[in-house]
Design an enzyme around this catalytic site. Structure first.
Site, PDB file in Angstrom:
ATOM      1  N   HIS A  17       0.827  -1.208   0.000  1.00  0.00           N
ATOM      2  CA  HIS A  17       0.000   0.000   0.000  1.00  0.00           C
ATOM      3  C   HIS A  17       0.860   1.256   0.000  1.00  0.00           C
ATOM      4  CE1 HIS A  17       0.775   0.912   4.256  1.00  0.00           C
ATOM      5  NE2 HIS A  17       0.603  -0.372   4.511  1.00  0.00           N
ATOM      6  N   SER A  47       1.759   4.272  -4.999  1.00  0.00           N
ATOM      7  CA  SER A  47       2.388   5.476  -4.458  1.00  0.00           C
ATOM      8  C   SER A  47       3.701   5.163  -3.745  1.00  0.00           C
ATOM      9  CB  SER A  47       1.388   6.179  -3.540  1.00  0.00           C
ATOM     10  OG  SER A  47       1.811   7.469  -3.197  1.00  0.00           O
ATOM     11  N   ASP A 107      -5.157  12.951 -10.784  1.00  0.00           N
ATOM     12  CA  ASP A 107      -4.305  12.851  -9.594  1.00  0.00           C
ATOM     13  C   ASP A 107      -3.617  14.186  -9.340  1.00  0.00           C
ATOM     14  OD1 ASP A 107      -2.452  12.220  -7.610  1.00  0.00           O
ATOM     15  OD2 ASP A 107      -2.146  10.194  -8.378  1.00  0.00           O
ATOM     16  N   HIS A 165      -5.771   9.925  -7.170  1.00  0.00           N
ATOM     17  CA  HIS A 165      -4.768   9.130  -6.479  1.00  0.00           C
ATOM     18  C   HIS A 165      -5.373   7.912  -5.782  1.00  0.00           C
ATOM     19  CE1 HIS A 165      -0.641   8.810  -5.141  1.00  0.00           C
ATOM     20  NE2 HIS A 165      -1.031   8.589  -3.898  1.00  0.00           N
TER      21      HIS A 165
END
Length: 514
Positions: free
Chosen positions: A240, A314, A461, A489
């Protein structure tokens, strides 16, 4: 004789019957239309420039004020920490000092590379830290320095000559390194075998979810496993992003994978060190090495992972690249969502450049405001964590009550379940601190790894611009980039989980077949 016939000369005056006269209204409308377009274009430019100017001015005023507030909060927290925990809490506002290796204390490294000693039960290791932890000028100070530097640049006729200094003793060269006193104190606590601060700290949440790891004898990451159990063909590791957790995957993608995929692939979603249900040690610096070490000890070793795919979002993309470089023969595919890759211009200090790109200290867009507070202000961000993370059960209840949406509730859970120490150090040491390494990782993936590389990015984003994905593709030409319209995002996954699950299955199948 023939009579001469006189023909009147043609007139140039238009009449209602002439084509020229009939075309005049159209021409006039044409001219008026394009004149209006030109005026509208100029007006839009003027409005854009005006809005940008207002944003710059207001940002300067607000962030200058936040500089003062953060300075005051530094003393407030020192007093409260001492009253509650009977000790001063070190912070990165402390003045830096030069430390030279010797006596088995703090090891010194090359100039320009920030490293400190990482103490484990059996060995000493150098861990890289980011200078952005303790070098964050106030907005006024930064403006003054940039003005002075620009004046010096204009004054100099020739190219600037950069001189390096080395400390020499007895004919040998010894490097010096500026180390923040906070790091020294944390390391001294480790060297002496003492726990620097109680777990949890008074400003951290002490609920069962956040402290469940402290009652376990094994300090490993929380891993949510799904899919194949007996006949596992390949594993898939989900990493994540920043201030998130494994629910970003398990509550969105896992329910939408086909039974065929779940019978072939073992799905492993982790909570990174310091986030979700994973350990949140207060004496950790949350460096890249610590994160990778925990992933290996918690996933690759206990699950005996030999061949695996990586899906990362990310911040997780940085860890994914580092992990792929460390295990080049095991990674079958890399799927990166919104990778935060900003090529650093020559002459720029990589860590500082990345910090300013991610956290530009602007009020608008709002996500830039949030990133700026999290990155630039140690004590303001601690206050935010105190209000949000310590009371995350209240926010989860309110979210569930208002939205009636399970996914959004778990997103709030991921956003709130971390400590300030974990978020602060991970942001600086992983995102900013690895700025000088990403180019090397991408080069290794391009030249030495055979795995497929797929990149997804939301067109809307506002945190990580689309250019970052294309920057990765420029370094890895075989990488594919898919830009998804009307997604940002978070909604690059949330809201299109069924589609994305199918896309991932296709990527894995193609990688396995080749």
């Amino acid at each position: 004789m023939c009579a001469l016939t006189h023909f009147p000369e043609p007139t140039l005056t238009p009449t209602p019957e002439t084509p020229l006269f009939r075309s005049l209204p159209f021409l006039a409308s044409f001219v008026v239309f394009f004149s209006g377009v030109a005026v509208m274009g100029k007006s839009r430019i003027v409005l854009t420039m005006t809005g940008r100017f207002i944003n710059e001015v207001l940002s300067f005023v607000v962030f200058s004020f936040l500089d003062v507030i953060d300075f005051i909060l530094c003393f407030v927290y020192k007093v409260v920490d001492f009253m509650v925990e009977a000790e001063w809490k070190p912070c990165y506002c402390s003045p830096t000092r030069e430390t030279i290796a010797g006596g088995g204390k703090i090891l010194v490294t090359e100039r320009g590379e920030s490293k400190v000693v990482r103490v484990t039960s059996s060995k000493l290791q150098l861990e890289e830290i980011s200078d952005t932890l303790y070098t964050r000028d106030s907005l006024v100070s930064e403006l003054s320095k940039s003005t002075v530097n620009e004046l010096r640049r204009l004054k100099l006729d020739g190219p600037a000559v950069i001189q390096s200094r080395e400390t020499r003793r007895s004919g040998t060269v010894r490097s010096t390194f500026t180390v923040n006193s906070t790091i020294v104190e944390m390391l001294q606590g480790k060297i002496q075998g003492q726990q620097t601060h109680p777990i949890p700290r008074w400003s951290d949440c002490d609920c069962k979810t956040c402290t469940s790891w402290s009652s376990s004898s094994k300090e490993t990451l929380y891993v949510q496993a799904d899919g194949a159990k007996d006949e596992v063909q390949e594993d898939v590791l989900f990493i994540h992003g920043f201030i998130s957790n494994s629910a970003f995957w398990t509550e969105t993608l896992f329910p939408n994978f086909s039974q065929s995929a779940k019978s072939r692939y073992r799905l492993l979603a982790i909570d990174l060190l310091g986030f979700g249900r994973s350990p949140k040690p207060t004496d950790s610096l949350y460096t890249l090495g610590e994160h990778l070490d925990m992933i290996e000890r918690s996933v690759l070793e206990p699950y005996k992972v030999k061949s695996f795919h990586i899906v990362a979002h990310s911040l997780g993309c940085i860890l994914a690249l580092a992990l792929a470089v460390k295990h080049p023969d095991s990674v079958k595919s890399l799927t990166l969502l919104a990778p935060p890759y900003f090529p650093v211009p020559r002459g720029e200090q990589a860590t500082q450049y990345i910090m300013r790109k991610l956290a530009p200290r602007r009020l608008w867009p709002l996500i830039a405001l949030g990133a700026s507070i999290a990155c630039w202000y140690e004590h303001l961000s601690r206050t935010v964590c105190l209000l949000i993370c310590k009371n995350h059960r209240i926010w989860e209840f309110l979210t569930k009550l208002i939205t009636r949406n399970r996914i959004r509730t778990f997103l709030i859970d991921g956003f709130c379940c971390h400590t300030h120490n974990a978020a602060w150090h991970t942001l600086h040491n992983v995102i900013c601190g690895t700025a000088g390494k990403i180019d090397g990782y991408l080069e290794v993936v391009r030249s030495s790894l055979k795995c497929s590389v797929s990149i997804f990015h939301g067109r809307d984003d506002e945190l990580i611009p689309i250019e970052c994905s294309y920057n990765v593709q420029s370094r890895i030409p075989r990488a594919s980039v898919k830009v998804v319209d009307n997604k940002d995002h978070i909604t690059i996954v949330v809201g299109r989980q069924e589609t994305f699950a199918a896309e991932l299955e296709e990527i894995w199948n193609n990688s396995t077949s080749t």
